[in-house]
Scaffold this motif. Structure first.
Motif, PDB file in Angstrom:
ATOM      1  N   GLN A 321       0.844  -1.324   0.006  1.00  8.68           N
ATOM      2  CA  GLN A 321       0.165   0.015   0.033  1.00  8.68           C
ATOM      3  C   GLN A 321       0.988   1.255  -0.030  1.00  8.68           C
ATOM      4  N   GLN A 372       5.251   8.776  11.520  1.00 15.60           N
ATOM      5  CA  GLN A 372       3.636   8.575  11.555  1.00 15.60           C
ATOM      6  C   GLN A 372       2.971   9.411  10.566  1.00 15.60           C
ATOM      7  N   LEU A 376       0.792   8.760   7.166  1.00 16.66           N
ATOM      8  CA  LEU A 376      -0.421   9.026   7.070  1.00 16.66           C
ATOM      9  C   LEU A 376      -0.901  10.137   6.180  1.00 16.66           C
ATOM     10  N   GLN A 379      -1.304   8.406   2.859  1.00 25.78           N
ATOM     11  CA  GLN A 379      -2.676   7.601   2.990  1.00 25.78           C
ATOM     12  C   GLN A 379      -2.009   6.092   3.107  1.00 25.78           C
ATOM     13  N   ILE A 380      -1.262   5.986   4.001  1.00 22.36           N
ATOM     14  CA  ILE A 380      -0.473   4.459   4.241  1.00 22.36           C
ATOM     15  C   ILE A 380      -0.904   4.167   5.644  1.00 22.36           C
ATOM     16  N   ASP A 381      -1.593   3.268   5.838  1.00 23.87           N
ATOM     17  CA  ASP A 381      -2.239   2.838   7.122  1.00 23.87           C
ATOM     18  C   ASP A 381      -0.955   2.515   7.985  1.00 23.87           C
ATOM     19  N   CYS A 382      -1.140   2.879   9.367  1.00 24.16           N
ATOM     20  CA  CYS A 382      -0.071   2.593  10.235  1.00 24.16           C
ATOM     21  C   CYS A 382      -0.457   3.011  11.837  1.00 24.16           C
ATOM     22  N   GLY A 383       0.042   2.237  12.610  1.00 20.90           N
ATOM     23  CA  GLY A 383      -0.189   2.344  13.894  1.00 20.90           C
ATOM     24  C   GLY A 383       0.755   2.445  14.827  1.00 20.90           C
ATOM     25  N   LEU A 503       3.381  -0.625   9.810  1.00 25.02           N
ATOM     26  CA  LEU A 503       2.458  -0.381   8.918  1.00 25.02           C
ATOM     27  C   LEU A 503       1.190  -1.534   8.900  1.00 25.02           C
ATOM     28  N   THR A 504       0.023  -1.185   8.968  1.00 21.24           N
ATOM     29  CA  THR A 504      -1.043  -2.139   9.174  1.00 21.24           C
ATOM     30  C   THR A 504      -1.861  -2.476   7.859  1.00 21.24           C
ATOM     31  N   ALA A 505      -1.515  -2.120   6.691  1.00 24.46           N
ATOM     32  CA  ALA A 505      -2.272  -2.588   5.628  1.00 24.46           C
ATOM     33  C   ALA A 505      -1.823  -3.967   5.490  1.00 24.46           C
TER      34      ALA A 505
END
Length: 515
Positions: A321, A372, A376, A379-383, A503-505
């Motif tokens: 992603q 982060q 973000l 538009q790259i999913d992360c936590g 990275l959570t995608a």
């Protein structure tokens, strides 16, 4: 005749060193008891400058930010005690400032990056740089101790061990280190102090209106407006790229590019070495496209950017992603600074601009908040997750970190009959006090101990590892090479807090390990 074991005392305090550590005593006296010493670590006085400089303008130090008491719903963020007390030393190898309690280990890793293997004798060699500064390389290979125990002494000399509140040296029981007497280092700047994305169940206090940070959080160049021109030009030019000719499996000549500070293909080698190590019960590794990206000569402390680059190398190599956001080569440090500033423009973690005063064209340290913000914004999913010591001694940060990383990898583990699980997961950005690294794997030993497998941007790839890259038929264990990539619990427990960015995608699902 004076005995070799006689101690030298500081005339001004209870600091004590061995007779062979006279230089350490001199350095201590200069840093602690001499007000005008060039070795004393202090914020420089302000002076008016403009344009590119070797040392930027330094306004008067701002008052400390008020700190809230640590509670179950609020995270206290305090500057590193090492920085506050001036217990930092500049490494003669890389010019990085390193806490004294990690200096010996730091030099050991510098020695490890020079490791080479002599095919004719079957022996490893290293430039014993660390030996000149007190670390010891052991020549023999008795029994089956780890390479960490065989070759490197990461114990501090007695003179450098942290002292308790009464000035006495901390004592250590045989066979077990005493960490209760030492003050652990903690994060000087945590994402959870201001970031609403961090944890939904945390009560986050709004930041102070005067939240500009200083040297303790942003490093020795916290007040500079622009980095030196020569460094800017070096970063703008990017790492050196050379072309080498190699023979492919089909016998054809292949032209291959080599980037000065990037090393592909390490993770498949580490997976083989973990499988060959009899002390390893099971191991996990992330997606093998992740590059080891290190420093370029004389660049200084850009570890945060280098770790972001390593995560981006996974995104590019795995076509994960957000890969459309990073076409071509790995984006350079100046480009990453622009992307972080643009994220702030969008309002993502934009308190970072107030805290840092802006990072474009500077050498200020960055951390989890900036990483982060960049992802973000793309538009790259992360936590983000934080691990910290539990007050009262009921839990330690490093134990929670190791357990969390094992869970992360175990969720995607698919057995192929080996004790090494080759996953397609992304690597993890790990922020520890004063430094950040990239987690690329995890090992659980047969004795129950665990360690992280990491890429550390502060160190380069050793000649011994370069010789192994591309091989699929390694037959003999190589703990000497694994040493540079392992971070054991003993090293991690020095810290009271950690942050990780994941990275959570959903990861891609094609068989890259077989390519």
């Amino acid at each position: 005749m004076t005995g070799l074991n006689e101690l030298l005392d500081c005339p001004m305090c209870d600091f004590v060193v061995g007779r062979t550590d006279e230089y350490v005593l001199q350095l201590h006296f200069e840093q602690v008891h001499t007000t005008d010493s060039p070795f004393r670590v202090e914020d420089p006085k302000p002076r008016a400058t403009s344009g590119y400089t070797t040392q930027g303008p330094t306004p008067p130090p701002l008052p400390r930010r008020p700190q809230a008491a640590l509670s179950a719903t609020e995270i206290e963020v305090t500057p590193s005690s090492d920085e506050e007390e001036g217990n930092m030393v500049e490494c003669p190898e890389c010019a990085e400032t390193v806490p004294l309690n990690e200096f010996s280990q730091h030099l050991d890793f510098h020695a490890a990056e020079t490791l080479s293997f002599d095919e004719s004798t079957g022996e490893y060699h290293s430039q014993n740089r660390a030996e000149m500064h007190g670390s010891k390389f052991y020549a023999s290979h008795a029994g089956n101790p780890s390479f960490h125990e065989q070759h490197f002494n990461t114990e501090l000399p007695e003179a450098l061990r942290r002292q308790d509140d009464h000035g006495r040296r901390s004592k250590k029981k045989r066979g077990r280190s005493d960490t209760s007497c030492s003050e652990k280092s903690t994060l000087s700047r945590s994402i959870q102090a201001f970031n609403p994305f961090a944890r939904a169940d945390k009560k986050i206090k709004p930041p102070s209106s005067s939240c500009r940070l200083g040297r303790a959080e942003l490093g020795p160049h916290a007040w500079e407006d622009r980095m030196p021109r020569w460094l800017h030009d070096q970063l703008a030019a990017g790492p050196k790229i050379t072309t080498v000719n190699r023979i492919g499996r089909d016998g054809r000549l292949i032209k291959q590019e080599q980037v000065q500070n990037e090393t592909p293909g390490i993770i498949p080698i580490l997976a083989q070495l973990s499988a060959l190590d009899r002390s390893v019960k099971e191991a996990y590794y992330c997606h093998p496209s992740t590059l080891h990206i290190g420093k370029t000569p004389k660049e200084g402390g850009f570890c945060g950017y280098r770790n972001i680059q390593m995560l981006i190398s996974y995104i590019q190599g795995a076509r994960a992603q957000g890969h459309e956001e990073f076409p071509g080569r790995t984006p350079g440090i100046l480009k990453l600074q622009d992307l972080i500033e643009r994220a702030w423009d969008k309002g993502i973690n934009n308190i970072g601009r107030q805290q840092t005063g802006g990072i474009r064209d500077t050498r200020k340290y960055i951390g989890t908040p900036e990483a982060q913000a960049l992802f973000l914004s793309a538009q790259i999913d992360c936590g983000v997750q934080m691990f910290s010591d539990v007050p009262g001694g009921s839990g330690e940060a490093h134990d929670s970190l190791l357990a969390g990383i094992e869970r992360y990898f175990a969720q995607a583990a698919v057995s192929d009959g080996s004790n090494v699980y080759k996953t397609l997961l992304p690597p993890i950005y790990l922020q520890q006090p004063g430094h950040s690294i990239t987690i690329i794997g995890f090992e659980r030993r047969r004795d129950g101990s665990c360690n992280l497998m990491v890429f550390d941007p502060m160190y380069s790839t050793s000649p011994a590892m370069h010789k192994l890259i591309g091989r699929k038929d390694i037959k003999s264990p190589r703990p000497e090479i694994l040493y540079a990539y392992r971070r054991v619990a003993k090293q991690l427990r020095k810290h009271a807090a950690f942050e990780i960015l994941m990275l959570t995608a959903h990861p891609p699902l094609f068989p890259v390990w077989d390519v």
